[in-house]
Scaffold this motif. Structure first.
Motif, PDB file in Angstrom:
ATOM      1  N   MET A  95       0.797  -1.139   0.130  1.00 56.73           N
ATOM      2  CA  MET A  95      -0.067  -0.031   0.100  1.00 56.73           C
ATOM      3  C   MET A  95       0.750   1.341  -0.073  1.00 56.73           C
ATOM      4  O   MET A  95       1.833   1.326   0.599  1.00 56.73           O
ATOM      5  N   THR A  96       0.566   2.197  -0.771  1.00 60.44           N
ATOM      6  CA  THR A  96       1.253   3.533  -0.824  1.00 60.44           C
ATOM      7  C   THR A  96       0.897   4.353   0.406  1.00 60.44           C
ATOM      8  O   THR A  96      -0.276   4.475   0.886  1.00 60.44           O
ATOM      9  N   ASN A  97       1.995   5.025   1.088  1.00 56.86           N
ATOM     10  CA  ASN A  97       1.877   5.931   2.104  1.00 56.86           C
ATOM     11  C   ASN A  97       1.826   7.246   1.668  1.00 56.86           C
ATOM     12  O   ASN A  97       2.665   7.767   1.035  1.00 56.86           O
ATOM     13  N   VAL A  98       0.554   7.965   1.910  1.00 57.88           N
ATOM     14  CA  VAL A  98       0.468   9.285   1.702  1.00 57.88           C
ATOM     15  C   VAL A  98       0.439  10.329   2.633  1.00 57.88           C
ATOM     16  O   VAL A  98      -0.476  10.249   3.729  1.00 57.88           O
ATOM     17  N   ALA A  99       1.375  11.461   2.961  1.00 52.19           N
ATOM     18  CA  ALA A  99       1.220  12.291   3.798  1.00 52.19           C
ATOM     19  C   ALA A  99       0.612  13.671   3.329  1.00 52.19           C
ATOM     20  O   ALA A  99       1.264  14.152   2.339  1.00 52.19           O
ATOM     21  N   VAL A 100      -0.305  14.114   3.943  1.00 52.25           N
ATOM     22  CA  VAL A 100      -0.843  15.220   3.436  1.00 52.25           C
ATOM     23  C   VAL A 100      -0.314  16.330   4.669  1.00 52.25           C
ATOM     24  O   VAL A 100      -1.111  16.146   5.801  1.00 52.25           O
ATOM     25  N   VAL A 101       0.529  17.209   4.679  1.00 51.13           N
ATOM     26  CA  VAL A 101       1.203  18.186   5.554  1.00 51.13           C
ATOM     27  C   VAL A 101       0.665  19.549   5.085  1.00 51.13           C
ATOM     28  O   VAL A 101       1.019  20.012   3.855  1.00 51.13           O
ATOM     29  N   TYR A 102       0.059  20.503   5.987  1.00 49.22           N
ATOM     30  CA  TYR A 102      -0.294  21.490   5.791  1.00 49.22           C
ATOM     31  C   TYR A 102      -0.505  22.512   6.833  1.00 49.22           C
ATOM     32  O   TYR A 102      -0.384  22.351   8.264  1.00 49.22           O
ATOM     33  N   TYR A 103      -0.524  23.989   6.492  1.00 50.14           N
ATOM     34  CA  TYR A 103      -0.593  24.916   7.257  1.00 50.14           C
ATOM     35  C   TYR A 103      -1.821  25.613   6.938  1.00 50.14           C
ATOM     36  O   TYR A 103      -1.976  25.762   5.877  1.00 50.14           O
ATOM     37  N   SER A 104      -2.663  26.084   7.954  1.00 57.69           N
ATOM     38  CA  SER A 104      -4.042  27.040   7.563  1.00 57.69           C
ATOM     39  C   SER A 104      -4.264  27.741   8.695  1.00 57.69           C
ATOM     40  O   SER A 104      -4.202  27.303   9.916  1.00 57.69           O
ATOM     41  N   SER A 105      -4.462  29.076   8.514  1.00 58.54           N
ATOM     42  CA  SER A 105      -4.788  30.021   9.572  1.00 58.54           C
ATOM     43  C   SER A 105      -6.202  30.140   9.693  1.00 58.54           C
ATOM     44  O   SER A 105      -6.907  30.031  10.919  1.00 58.54           O
ATOM     45  N   TRP A 147       7.991   8.217   6.598  1.00 53.07           N
ATOM     46  CA  TRP A 147       7.074   7.115   6.399  1.00 53.07           C
ATOM     47  C   TRP A 147       6.499   7.047   4.996  1.00 53.07           C
ATOM     48  O   TRP A 147       6.090   6.230   4.497  1.00 53.07           O
ATOM     49  N   ALA A 148       6.498   8.377   4.412  1.00 56.18           N
ATOM     50  CA  ALA A 148       5.515   8.557   3.275  1.00 56.18           C
ATOM     51  C   ALA A 148       6.187   8.067   2.146  1.00 56.18           C
ATOM     52  O   ALA A 148       7.380   8.303   1.909  1.00 56.18           O
ATOM     53  N   ASP A 149       5.482   7.567   1.174  1.00 54.75           N
ATOM     54  CA  ASP A 149       5.592   7.426  -0.260  1.00 54.75           C
ATOM     55  C   ASP A 149       5.731   8.760  -0.993  1.00 54.75           C
ATOM     56  O   ASP A 149       6.314   9.235  -1.846  1.00 54.75           O
ATOM     57  N   ALA A 150       4.669   9.450  -0.646  1.00 53.71           N
ATOM     58  CA  ALA A 150       4.182  10.422  -1.373  1.00 53.71           C
ATOM     59  C   ALA A 150       3.886  11.645  -0.400  1.00 53.71           C
ATOM     60  O   ALA A 150       3.194  11.279   0.456  1.00 53.71           O
ATOM     61  N   ILE A 151       3.744  12.908  -0.679  1.00 55.14           N
ATOM     62  CA  ILE A 151       3.706  14.063   0.328  1.00 55.14           C
ATOM     63  C   ILE A 151       2.886  15.121  -0.465  1.00 55.14           C
ATOM     64  O   ILE A 151       3.569  15.625  -1.647  1.00 55.14           O
ATOM     65  N   LEU A 152       1.907  15.587   0.003  1.00 52.10           N
ATOM     66  CA  LEU A 152       1.278  16.608  -0.531  1.00 52.10           C
ATOM     67  C   LEU A 152       1.255  17.677   0.482  1.00 52.10           C
ATOM     68  O   LEU A 152       0.794  17.647   1.564  1.00 52.10           O
ATOM     69  N   PHE A 153       1.909  19.077   0.241  1.00 50.60           N
ATOM     70  CA  PHE A 153       2.148  20.215   0.960  1.00 50.60           C
ATOM     71  C   PHE A 153       1.066  20.866   0.536  1.00 50.60           C
ATOM     72  O   PHE A 153       0.729  21.280  -0.482  1.00 50.60           O
ATOM     73  N   GLY A 154       0.450  21.605   1.731  1.00 44.29           N
ATOM     74  CA  GLY A 154      -0.711  22.804   1.549  1.00 44.29           C
ATOM     75  C   GLY A 154      -0.196  24.010   2.322  1.00 44.29           C
ATOM     76  O   GLY A 154       0.118  23.888   3.622  1.00 44.29           O
ATOM     77  N   THR A 155      -0.248  25.226   1.895  1.00 48.79           N
ATOM     78  CA  THR A 155       0.015  26.473   2.501  1.00 48.79           C
ATOM     79  C   THR A 155      -0.924  27.544   1.747  1.00 48.79           C
ATOM     80  O   THR A 155      -0.977  27.555   0.577  1.00 48.79           O
ATOM     81  N   ALA A 204       2.575   7.478  -7.401  1.00 45.43           N
ATOM     82  CA  ALA A 204       3.426   6.939  -6.261  1.00 45.43           C
ATOM     83  C   ALA A 204       3.477   5.681  -6.169  1.00 45.43           C
ATOM     84  O   ALA A 204       4.321   4.585  -6.023  1.00 45.43           O
ATOM     85  N   THR A 205       2.350   5.062  -6.649  1.00 44.64           N
ATOM     86  CA  THR A 205       1.912   3.683  -6.452  1.00 44.64           C
ATOM     87  C   THR A 205       2.624   2.884  -7.562  1.00 44.64           C
ATOM     88  O   THR A 205       3.356   1.844  -7.380  1.00 44.64           O
TER      89      THR A 205
END
Length: 204
Positions: free
Chosen positions: A1-11, A73-81, A194-195
């Motif tokens: 299984m593919t590991n995806v991290a969604v990492v973000y900052y939101s005010s 840990w992640a195979d794929a990372i999606l950053f939001g800002t 990523a998969t």
């Protein structure tokens, strides 16, 4: 299984809404997903002075804080800002600046990465914010996967940013409709690529 991290900052919540939609789309595409917010660095006084900021901070206090281990840990990372003067928010940048050890050990090489943003106005620095994040990914040796014009949703009115999903908040308008469709496509594309990459590496 593919590991995806969604990492973000939101005010005030717009990027958070996009991040939630991205996480759900990646999970639907078959990934194991970690939704992570980066730590707040602004002062309590600054947050309290903006009711929307204070409300969102309280409402998302239970979202797990991002750690550099999530990137390993992640195979794929999606950053939001959100965009800040055409650059990523300082909170996200501080988190990225803490990845030096992973970078030095080569543990960010071949991570599949993408990013998304939100600004108050249509020309508020969305593209330059995403391009600035790409500078980091080049140093990591990561594989950048933009949405491009690879799906009809990218041609919908108000979308059309091939660099990454970019919401125009007009100060108060949350993401909805086609904008959520755009981030869902971006997250799905990231997960699928990523998969495929992981499968290729295992077969090599």
């Amino acid at each position: 299984m593919t590991n995806v991290a969604v990492v973000y900052y939101s005010s005030t919540g717009h990027v958070h809404t996009l991040a939630q939609a991205a996480a759900a789309a990646a999970e639907k595409a078959g990934a194991e997903v970690r939704l992570r917010r980066v730590a707040e660095t602004a002062s309590a006084d600054a947050i309290a002075a903006n009711p929307e900021w204070a409300e969102h901070t309280a409402a998302t206090a239970d979202v797990t804080a991002a750690a550099v281990e999530d990137l390993e840990w992640a195979d794929a990372i999606l950053f939001g800002t959100p965009t800040r003067y055409g650059l990523p928010a300082a909170q996200l940048k501080q988190f990225i600046d803490a990845t030096g050890d992973l970078w030095e050990q080569g543990k960010l090489v071949n991570k599949v990465v993408s990013s998304f943003t939100s600004s108050a106005t249509a020309h508020g620095g969305q593209e330059s914010t995403l391009l600035a994040l790409n500078n980091t990914f080049y140093h990591w040796g990561a594989i950048i996967v933009p949405p491009g014009y690879a799906d009809p949703i990218q041609f919908a009115e108000g979308n059309g940013n091939p660099y990454g999903t970019s919401h125009t908040a007009a100060d108060t308008t949350p993401p909805s409709g086609e904008k959520l469709g755009a981030i869902e496509f971006q997250a799905r594309r990231l997960t699928e690529i990523a998969t495929a990459l992981q499968a290729g590496l295992r077969a090599a």
